[in-house]
Design a protein around this motif. Structure first.
Motif, PDB file in Angstrom:
ATOM      1  N   ARG A  75      44.043  52.842  50.906  1.00  0.00           N
ATOM      2  CA  ARG A  75      43.549  54.191  50.609  1.00  0.00           C
ATOM      3  C   ARG A  75      42.141  54.097  50.014  1.00  0.00           C
ATOM      4  O   ARG A  75      41.842  54.681  48.984  1.00  0.00           O
ATOM      5  N   TRP A  76      41.271  53.359  50.686  1.00  0.00           N
ATOM      6  CA  TRP A  76      39.898  53.144  50.229  1.00  0.00           C
ATOM      7  C   TRP A  76      39.198  54.459  49.929  1.00  0.00           C
ATOM      8  O   TRP A  76      38.383  54.551  49.018  1.00  0.00           O
ATOM      9  N   PHE A 127      38.974  47.926  43.877  1.00  0.00           N
ATOM     10  CA  PHE A 127      40.287  47.664  44.466  1.00  0.00           C
ATOM     11  C   PHE A 127      41.105  46.653  43.669  1.00  0.00           C
ATOM     12  O   PHE A 127      42.137  46.178  44.136  1.00  0.00           O
ATOM     13  N   SER A 128      40.680  46.322  42.457  1.00  0.00           N
ATOM     14  CA  SER A 128      41.313  45.237  41.697  1.00  0.00           C
ATOM     15  C   SER A 128      42.781  45.498  41.372  1.00  0.00           C
ATOM     16  O   SER A 128      43.550  44.551  41.219  1.00  0.00           O
ATOM     17  N   ARG A 129      43.196  46.730  41.268  1.00  0.00           N
ATOM     18  CA  ARG A 129      44.592  47.038  40.944  1.00  0.00           C
ATOM     19  C   ARG A 129      45.375  47.474  42.181  1.00  0.00           C
ATOM     20  O   ARG A 129      46.493  47.953  42.071  1.00  0.00           O
ATOM     21  N   THR A 136      46.506  52.087  43.609  1.00  0.00           N
ATOM     22  CA  THR A 136      46.544  52.520  42.222  1.00  0.00           C
ATOM     23  C   THR A 136      45.399  53.501  42.026  1.00  0.00           C
ATOM     24  O   THR A 136      44.261  53.217  42.419  1.00  0.00           O
ATOM     25  N   GLU A 137      45.701  54.659  41.462  1.00  0.00           N
ATOM     26  CA  GLU A 137      44.679  55.682  41.268  1.00  0.00           C
ATOM     27  C   GLU A 137      43.527  55.130  40.434  1.00  0.00           C
ATOM     28  O   GLU A 137      43.748  54.404  39.461  1.00  0.00           O
TER      29      GLU A 137
END
Length: 160
Positions: A75-76, A127-129, A136-137
């Motif tokens: 979900r980029w 995007f680390s999480r 992750t929001e």
């Protein structure tokens, strides 16, 4: 003897043909886009660019559980920094394919994609999480209001 194309150069079609030659009608080869006029974009928007081009040509191992790799979020488009960076990548790609057909794509990879992808996919990046199957929001950076005396040092748009 090899003949040179006489029409506009289509980097996606060229890449598709090369991948097809190397791997034999490979199913993950990106679909060839119709050759647009030089002043028309190949991709109609950033989503088409990411889904129809970037996802097919960028090969990186994705981090998943204990497997090391880059962080990527399916979900980029839900990450403000990602959408801004990917939009900039798309516009740079469209510009360089026309303005520098000889070396523009090399410049795009080196000066645009590599640093933006590194920033997004880094252990501390947008995007680390997230992971290939997990979103992750995003969390905005904490911000405190700036004191008026600090802001008074800089002209507002109304002052220019």
């Amino acid at each position: 003897m090899t003949t040179q194309p006489t029409g506009p150069v289509d980097p996606v079609a060229d890449l598709s043909a090369l991948l097809g030659e190397l791997a034999g009608d490979h199913p993950s080869t990106p679909p060839a886009a119709a050759a647009p006029a030089d002043d028309e974009p190949v991709y109609r928007n950033v989503a088409a660019f990411v889904g129809d081009y970037l996802a097919h040509v960028v090969e990186r191992r994705l981090a998943s559980g204990p497997t090391s790799g880059i962080n990527w979020c399916p979900r980029w488009w839900a990450h403000p920094e990602a959408i801004s960076r990917l939009y900039a990548l798309w516009r740079a790609w469209e510009t360089l394919r026309v303005s520098d057909p000889q070396t523009g794509m090399s410049i795009w990879w080196r000066d645009h994609l590599d640093p933006h992808l590194a920033a997004l996919a880094a252990e501390y990046g947008s995007f680390s999480r997230c992971g290939p199957d997990k979103h992750t929001e995003p969390r905005p950076l904490p911000v405190e209001p700036a004191p008026p005396e600090v802001l008074a040092q800089f002209p507002d748009l109304d002052d220019i």
